[in-house]
Motif scaffolding. Structure first.
Motif, mmCIF file in Angstrom:
data_model
loop_
_atom_site.group_PDB
_atom_site.id
_atom_site.type_symbol
_atom_site.label_atom_id
_atom_site.label_comp_id
_atom_site.label_asym_id
_atom_site.label_seq_id
_atom_site.Cartn_x
_atom_site.Cartn_y
_atom_site.Cartn_z
ATOM 1 N N VAL A 174 0.840 -1.194 0.000
ATOM 2 C CA VAL A 174 0.000 0.000 0.000
ATOM 3 C C VAL A 174 0.875 1.244 0.000
ATOM 4 O O VAL A 174 0.570 2.240 -0.667
ATOM 5 C CB VAL A 174 -0.950 0.002 1.216
ATOM 6 C CG1 VAL A 174 -1.714 1.327 1.297
ATOM 7 C CG2 VAL A 174 -1.942 -1.152 1.124
ATOM 8 N N THR A 177 1.974 1.880 -3.444
ATOM 9 C CA THR A 177 0.852 2.321 -4.290
ATOM 10 C C THR A 177 0.566 3.802 -4.124
ATOM 11 O O THR A 177 0.069 4.465 -5.049
ATOM 12 C CB THR A 177 -0.413 1.507 -3.947
ATOM 13 O OG1 THR A 177 -0.122 0.113 -4.077
ATOM 14 C CG2 THR A 177 -1.569 1.861 -4.872
ATOM 15 N N ALA A 184 -4.191 5.111 -3.823
ATOM 16 C CA ALA A 184 -4.161 4.209 -2.674
ATOM 17 C C ALA A 184 -5.469 4.255 -1.898
ATOM 18 O O ALA A 184 -6.019 3.215 -1.517
ATOM 19 C CB ALA A 184 -2.994 4.555 -1.759
ATOM 20 N N ASN A 276 -2.333 -3.239 -5.272
ATOM 21 C CA ASN A 276 -1.162 -3.177 -4.391
ATOM 22 C C ASN A 276 -0.164 -4.286 -4.728
ATOM 23 O O ASN A 276 1.044 -4.051 -4.717
ATOM 24 C CB ASN A 276 -1.604 -3.299 -2.934
ATOM 25 C CG ASN A 276 -2.706 -2.325 -2.566
ATOM 26 O OD1 ASN A 276 -3.793 -2.736 -2.170
ATOM 27 N ND2 ASN A 276 -2.446 -1.041 -2.719
#
Length: 348
Positions: A174, A177, A184, A276
């Motif tokens: 995450v 991302t 995200a 992700n």
């Protein structure tokens, strides 16, 4: 269901107004996100974003906690030990992210003092959290897709290593991302929404699902984080007026991992967090190709892969929306697998 709706509503409102307050708070103090430049092999085309307020993830975490807390005013939703462990883990990772964000802003460089050490600290914390789940709750020690009954039961030490790896990998995925406005938060919103459905169905059909500790509380937890992401996304959508920072990315990643572990959907998280996985995978592949070629070749123009598509010529909003569509399809597929198994289980 009322508790879930209450958690989502409260967290959305707190996040919506809390994020707005953070924008004003950080902007008046001149504290914004530094961007890696050409000298650090960073996304030079994002230099225009330098100075945008960061640490907006504080609003997500605080809103989610308050939403989850308010939902427990109902007598039918007791505080579960498992939830306390989950929250300690999420808040610890958020603290690590906050420290890194704070140092970045103070030093005016996009790498905080923890940018190397943080990786080891979060890894150790991930395994510690997995161990605590085992010794502190009655969590099922299986590696599963949709339920424990279809999982592979493993020795405790193997489960701890497996669960710790999931927490650490999801947290970092995450974080990777979080490089485009709203990417995200938007993809995490879909994942949390799916976990709300999974948690609620497991609560309503407790006789069919074994090894799940208080699934309603975990559904409320997911709803609270979904609301936090939703309220934040209002201000984080392109062009972003604030970034979530590591404090938000690490907390969200940890929360998603805990949802998969506590609801016995370990392997389903590959689809629920497909974006992700794709982003983190692109970094790993890029590094592998670069090292294997003697540091002379790269597969992508830049990693994570969202930067590659920007450099190919896609506008940032196009990349974001198309990645959201991929996330939606993947989450829909994951829910389809879960509901298909639920239907067959109910029919049997």
């Amino acid at each position: 269901m009322i508790s879930i709706l209450l958690a989502a509503s409260v967290s959305t409102l707190v996040s919506l107004f809390g994020t707005r307050y953070l924008i004003i708070f950080f902007r008046t103090r001149g504290q914004g996100q530094p961007i890696l430049g050409k000298e650090d092999m960073g996304p030079e085309h994002h230099m225009a974003k330098q100075g945008t307020p960061t640490m907006g993830g504080l609003a997500i975490v605080i809103a989610a906690f308050l939403g989850w807390l308010v939902a427990h005013v109902r007598e039918d939703l007791p505080f579960a030990t498992q939830s306390m462990i989950v929250w300690v883990g999420v808040l610890f990772m958020a603290l690590m992210g906050f420290l890194d964000d704070y140092i970045k802003v103070r030093k005016r460089h996009n790498r905080g003092i923890f940018w190397k050490q943080k990786n080891y600290i979060t890894m150790a914390a991930s395994f510690a959290m997995a161990w605590w789940l085992v010794v502190g709750t009655g969590i099922s020690e299986t590696i599963s897709v949709t339920r424990a009954d279809l999982g592979f039961e493993v020795p405790t030490i193997i489960w701890i290593l497996w669960a710790g790896a999931i927490i650490w990998a999801t947290t970092n995925a995450v974080n990777v991302t979080d490089g485009l406005d709203g990417l995200a938060a938007g993809s995490a919103l879909m994942g949390f929404g799916a976990f709300v459905i999974i948690g609620y169905l497991k609560f309503r059909n407790a006789d069919l699902y074994h090894g799940v500790v208080n699934p309603l509380d975990m559904g409320v937890f997911a709803a609270a984080f979904a609301g936090g992401c939703l309220g934040f996304l209002w201000w984080n959508a392109a062009p972003a007026r604030i970034f979530m920072g590591d404090v938000g990315a690490l907390a969200i990643g940890t929360a998603l991992a805990f949802m998969a572990l506590t609801l016995n959907t370990h392997l389903l998280i590959i689809l629920l967090c497909a974006i992700n996985v794709m982003e983190a995978g692109s970094v790993a592949i890029q590094m592998g190709v670069f090292k294997a070629s003697g540091r002379t070749k790269r597969l992508f123009r830049m990693s994570p892969i969202h930067h590659h598509f920007e450099l190919v010529g896609w506008p940032e909003t196009t990349v974001i929306i198309r990645f959201w569509l991929i996330a939606a399809i993947s989450v829909g597929l994951a829910l389809g697998i879960f509901i298909a198994d639920f239907s067959s289980l109910s029919a049997g």
